[in-house]
Design a protein around this motif. Structure first.
Motif, PDB file in Angstrom:
ATOM      1  N   ARG A 225       0.831  -1.206   0.000  1.00  0.00           N
ATOM      2  CA  ARG A 225       0.000   0.000   0.000  1.00  0.00           C
ATOM      3  C   ARG A 225       0.865   1.255   0.000  1.00  0.00           C
ATOM      4  O   ARG A 225       0.590   2.218  -0.714  1.00  0.00           O
ATOM      5  N   SER A 226       1.926   1.255   0.815  1.00  0.00           N
ATOM      6  CA  SER A 226       2.798   2.419   0.909  1.00  0.00           C
ATOM      7  C   SER A 226       3.461   2.747  -0.428  1.00  0.00           C
ATOM      8  O   SER A 226       3.636   3.907  -0.778  1.00  0.00           O
ATOM      9  N   ALA A 227       3.824   1.697  -1.176  1.00  0.00           N
ATOM     10  CA  ALA A 227       4.489   1.888  -2.472  1.00  0.00           C
ATOM     11  C   ALA A 227       3.514   1.932  -3.633  1.00  0.00           C
ATOM     12  O   ALA A 227       3.935   2.048  -4.789  1.00  0.00           O
ATOM     13  N   ARG A 228       2.190   1.845  -3.323  1.00  0.00           N
ATOM     14  CA  ARG A 228       1.152   1.851  -4.350  1.00  0.00           C
ATOM     15  C   ARG A 228       1.367   0.736  -5.358  1.00  0.00           C
ATOM     16  O   ARG A 228       1.296   0.921  -6.578  1.00  0.00           O
ATOM     17  N   LEU A 229       1.613  -0.446  -4.826  1.00  0.00           N
ATOM     18  CA  LEU A 229       1.804  -1.639  -5.639  1.00  0.00           C
ATOM     19  C   LEU A 229       0.704  -2.641  -5.329  1.00  0.00           C
ATOM     20  O   LEU A 229       0.192  -2.678  -4.201  1.00  0.00           O
ATOM     21  N   ALA A 230       0.356  -3.450  -6.309  1.00  0.00           N
ATOM     22  CA  ALA A 230      -0.641  -4.494  -6.100  1.00  0.00           C
ATOM     23  C   ALA A 230       0.026  -5.694  -5.443  1.00  0.00           C
ATOM     24  O   ALA A 230       1.038  -6.206  -5.940  1.00  0.00           O
ATOM     25  N   MET A 231      -0.533  -6.135  -4.334  1.00  0.00           N
ATOM     26  CA  MET A 231       0.014  -7.302  -3.647  1.00  0.00           C
ATOM     27  C   MET A 231      -0.383  -8.572  -4.392  1.00  0.00           C
ATOM     28  O   MET A 231      -1.532  -8.712  -4.825  1.00  0.00           O
ATOM     29  N   PRO A 232       0.554  -9.509  -4.576  1.00  0.00           N
ATOM     30  CA  PRO A 232       0.219 -10.755  -5.280  1.00  0.00           C
ATOM     31  C   PRO A 232      -0.913 -11.498  -4.581  1.00  0.00           C
ATOM     32  O   PRO A 232      -1.007 -11.489  -3.347  1.00  0.00           O
ATOM     33  N   ASP A 233      -1.764 -12.135  -5.354  1.00  0.00           N
ATOM     34  CA  ASP A 233      -2.841 -12.933  -4.777  1.00  0.00           C
ATOM     35  C   ASP A 233      -2.253 -14.001  -3.859  1.00  0.00           C
ATOM     36  O   ASP A 233      -1.342 -14.737  -4.249  1.00  0.00           O
ATOM     37  N   GLY A 234      -2.770 -14.071  -2.646  1.00  0.00           N
ATOM     38  CA  GLY A 234      -2.277 -15.062  -1.701  1.00  0.00           C
ATOM     39  C   GLY A 234      -1.044 -14.640  -0.943  1.00  0.00           C
ATOM     40  O   GLY A 234      -0.585 -15.355  -0.062  1.00  0.00           O
ATOM     41  N   GLY A 235      -0.484 -13.465  -1.283  1.00  0.00           N
ATOM     42  CA  GLY A 235       0.710 -12.997  -0.585  1.00  0.00           C
ATOM     43  C   GLY A 235       1.937 -13.803  -0.953  1.00  0.00           C
ATOM     44  O   GLY A 235       1.970 -14.528  -1.946  1.00  0.00           O
ATOM     45  N   GLN A 236       2.985 -13.663  -0.126  1.00  0.00           N
ATOM     46  CA  GLN A 236       4.222 -14.373  -0.411  1.00  0.00           C
ATOM     47  C   GLN A 236       4.914 -14.853   0.858  1.00  0.00           C
ATOM     48  O   GLN A 236       6.060 -15.313   0.818  1.00  0.00           O
ATOM     49  N   ASP A 237       4.222 -14.764   2.007  1.00  0.00           N
ATOM     50  CA  ASP A 237       4.891 -15.124   3.249  1.00  0.00           C
ATOM     51  C   ASP A 237       5.265 -16.595   3.304  1.00  0.00           C
ATOM     52  O   ASP A 237       6.145 -16.994   4.061  1.00  0.00           O
ATOM     53  N   ASP A 238       4.607 -17.454   2.480  1.00  0.00           N
ATOM     54  CA  ASP A 238       5.001 -18.863   2.434  1.00  0.00           C
ATOM     55  C   ASP A 238       6.438 -19.013   1.945  1.00  0.00           C
ATOM     56  O   ASP A 238       7.153 -19.934   2.363  1.00  0.00           O
ATOM     57  N   LEU A 239       6.870 -18.093   1.083  1.00  0.00           N
ATOM     58  CA  LEU A 239       8.241 -18.147   0.573  1.00  0.00           C
ATOM     59  C   LEU A 239       9.233 -17.763   1.661  1.00  0.00           C
ATOM     60  O   LEU A 239      10.303 -18.369   1.787  1.00  0.00           O
ATOM     61  N   GLY A 240       8.886 -16.763   2.462  1.00  0.00           N
ATOM     62  CA  GLY A 240       9.740 -16.410   3.589  1.00  0.00           C
ATOM     63  C   GLY A 240       9.858 -17.546   4.581  1.00  0.00           C
ATOM     64  O   GLY A 240      10.947 -17.831   5.103  1.00  0.00           O
ATOM     65  N   ARG A 241       8.742 -18.219   4.843  1.00  0.00           N
ATOM     66  CA  ARG A 241       8.784 -19.358   5.764  1.00  0.00           C
ATOM     67  C   ARG A 241       9.630 -20.486   5.189  1.00  0.00           C
ATOM     68  O   ARG A 241      10.369 -21.160   5.918  1.00  0.00           O
ATOM     69  N   ASP A 242       9.550 -20.681   3.877  1.00  0.00           N
ATOM     70  CA  ASP A 242      10.363 -21.714   3.228  1.00  0.00           C
ATOM     71  C   ASP A 242      11.848 -21.415   3.419  1.00  0.00           C
ATOM     72  O   ASP A 242      12.638 -22.303   3.751  1.00  0.00           O
ATOM     73  N   LEU A 243      12.236 -20.159   3.214  1.00  0.00           N
ATOM     74  CA  LEU A 243      13.631 -19.767   3.405  1.00  0.00           C
ATOM     75  C   LEU A 243      14.086 -20.043   4.831  1.00  0.00           C
ATOM     76  O   LEU A 243      15.149 -20.639   5.055  1.00  0.00           O
ATOM     77  N   VAL A 244      13.293 -19.608   5.801  1.00  0.00           N
ATOM     78  CA  VAL A 244      13.676 -19.773   7.199  1.00  0.00           C
ATOM     79  C   VAL A 244      13.735 -21.233   7.594  1.00  0.00           C
ATOM     80  O   VAL A 244      14.708 -21.695   8.213  1.00  0.00           O
ATOM     81  N   GLU A 245      12.714 -22.007   7.243  1.00  0.00           N
ATOM     82  CA  GLU A 245      12.673 -23.414   7.635  1.00  0.00           C
ATOM     83  C   GLU A 245      13.799 -24.206   6.982  1.00  0.00           C
ATOM     84  O   GLU A 245      14.383 -25.112   7.602  1.00  0.00           O
ATOM     85  N   THR A 246      14.121 -23.891   5.718  1.00  0.00           N
ATOM     86  CA  THR A 246      15.216 -24.580   5.047  1.00  0.00           C
ATOM     87  C   THR A 246      16.541 -24.243   5.706  1.00  0.00           C
ATOM     88  O   THR A 246      17.430 -25.108   5.819  1.00  0.00           O
ATOM     89  N   THR A 247      16.688 -23.005   6.150  1.00  0.00           N
ATOM     90  CA  THR A 247      17.931 -22.623   6.834  1.00  0.00           C
ATOM     91  C   THR A 247      18.033 -23.298   8.195  1.00  0.00           C
ATOM     92  O   THR A 247      19.123 -23.686   8.624  1.00  0.00           O
ATOM     93  N   LEU A 248      16.923 -23.449   8.868  1.00  0.00           N
ATOM     94  CA  LEU A 248      16.922 -24.078  10.192  1.00  0.00           C
ATOM     95  C   LEU A 248      17.110 -25.598  10.131  1.00  0.00           C
ATOM     96  O   LEU A 248      17.553 -26.212  11.105  1.00  0.00           O
ATOM     97  N   ALA A 249      16.758 -26.206   9.014  1.00  0.00           N
ATOM     98  CA  ALA A 249      16.749 -27.668   8.913  1.00  0.00           C
ATOM     99  C   ALA A 249      18.139 -28.273   9.170  1.00  0.00           C
ATOM    100  O   ALA A 249      19.156 -27.647   8.897  1.00  0.00           O
TER     101      ALA A 249
END
Length: 249
Positions: A225-249
């Motif tokens: 919203r701050s950058a006046r950009l359209a957020m992707p449908d469904g967001g992208q936080d699953d990708l952040g979780r993938d990065l973190v979980e893969t690093t923790l594994a």
């Protein structure tokens, strides 16, 4: 990088609501593994909070605390020794970030080498490199927007499409790095830019592991919203979780 309002967006609002006030430091019961998130002059306003919200939402239950020069927890070898993960959020330019962070480089390298987990977002990805940086990667970083055939040329807040585990995904982006790794490094490349350059990778460093990403999978709706950009449908936080979980594994 544009300075963002503290605790903006839906994800941050959940955190603030659960805590009752925006200045709180710890996010989970004390018996959970500790994750430290840098908050200070090398991070942009709102970036540390967005990373903290992402870590709090991972499958691995984590207790999240901020560390930095003005936080209750300082960034030291002793504080790192109590943590399982250290996160370096986005920020300004690499030169400015390095001036703020180089004093911590030896402690961070030693901790990761002994088995710690480092996760870096945008500037945190640049800082994992070597020229300048913590030297945690089997190679270095470079500016994606300056690379040949890059689809994004602006330093302004925008979006970029990457291939994440074989699927095209759109993420928030602001002059993030690409990762130039030595052949045979054994890196786990989670995502690539349209040029084929790695956009998110997890690599070994000593007994530890390093996960870095050029775009911003931690960005919440408020960033868009701050950058006046359209957020992707469904967001992208699953990708952040993938990065973190893969690093923790």
């Amino acid at each position: 990088m544009r300075r963002r309002t503290l605790l903006i967006g839906a994800g941050a609002a959940v955190v603030a609501g659960g805590l009752g006030w925006a200045g709180a430091t710890a996010f989970a019961p004390a018996d959970r593994p500790l994750a430290l998130v840098y908050r200070g002059p090398a991070a942009c306003d709102g970036c540390a909070e967005a990373v903290a919200a992402l870590l709090r939402a991972t499958t691995t239950p984590l207790r999240v605390e901020y560390c930095g020069p003005d936080e209750a927890t300082s960034l030291t070898a002793a504080s790192l020794g109590k943590a399982v993960l250290y996160a370096q959020p986005g920020g300004g330019t690499l030169d400015d970030g390095w001036r703020q962070m180089r004093r911590y480089a030896e402690d961070i390298r030693g901790w990761v080498s002994a088995g710690g987990r480092y996760v870096g977002f945008c500037l945190g990805g640049y800082l994992a490199g070597a020229t300048p940086g913590f030297g945690l990667l089997p190679g270095d970083t470079d500016q994606y927007i300056a690379s040949r055939a890059a689809s994004v040329r602006t330093t302004k807040d925008t979006v970029v499409t990457v291939s994440w585990r074989g699927r095209d995904r759109t993420l928030y982006f602001q002059d993030g790095p690409e990762f130039r790794l030595r052949p045979g490094s054994g890196a786990n490349v989670l995502a690539t830019y349209d040029t084929g350059a790695p956009a998110a990778v997890v690599v070994a460093y000593g007994k530890g592991r390093v996960g870095v990403v050029g775009p911003h999978p931690e960005a919440d709706a408020g960033w868009y919203r701050s950058a006046r950009l359209a957020m992707p449908d469904g967001g992208q936080d699953d990708l952040g979780r993938d990065l973190v979980e893969t690093t923790l594994a």
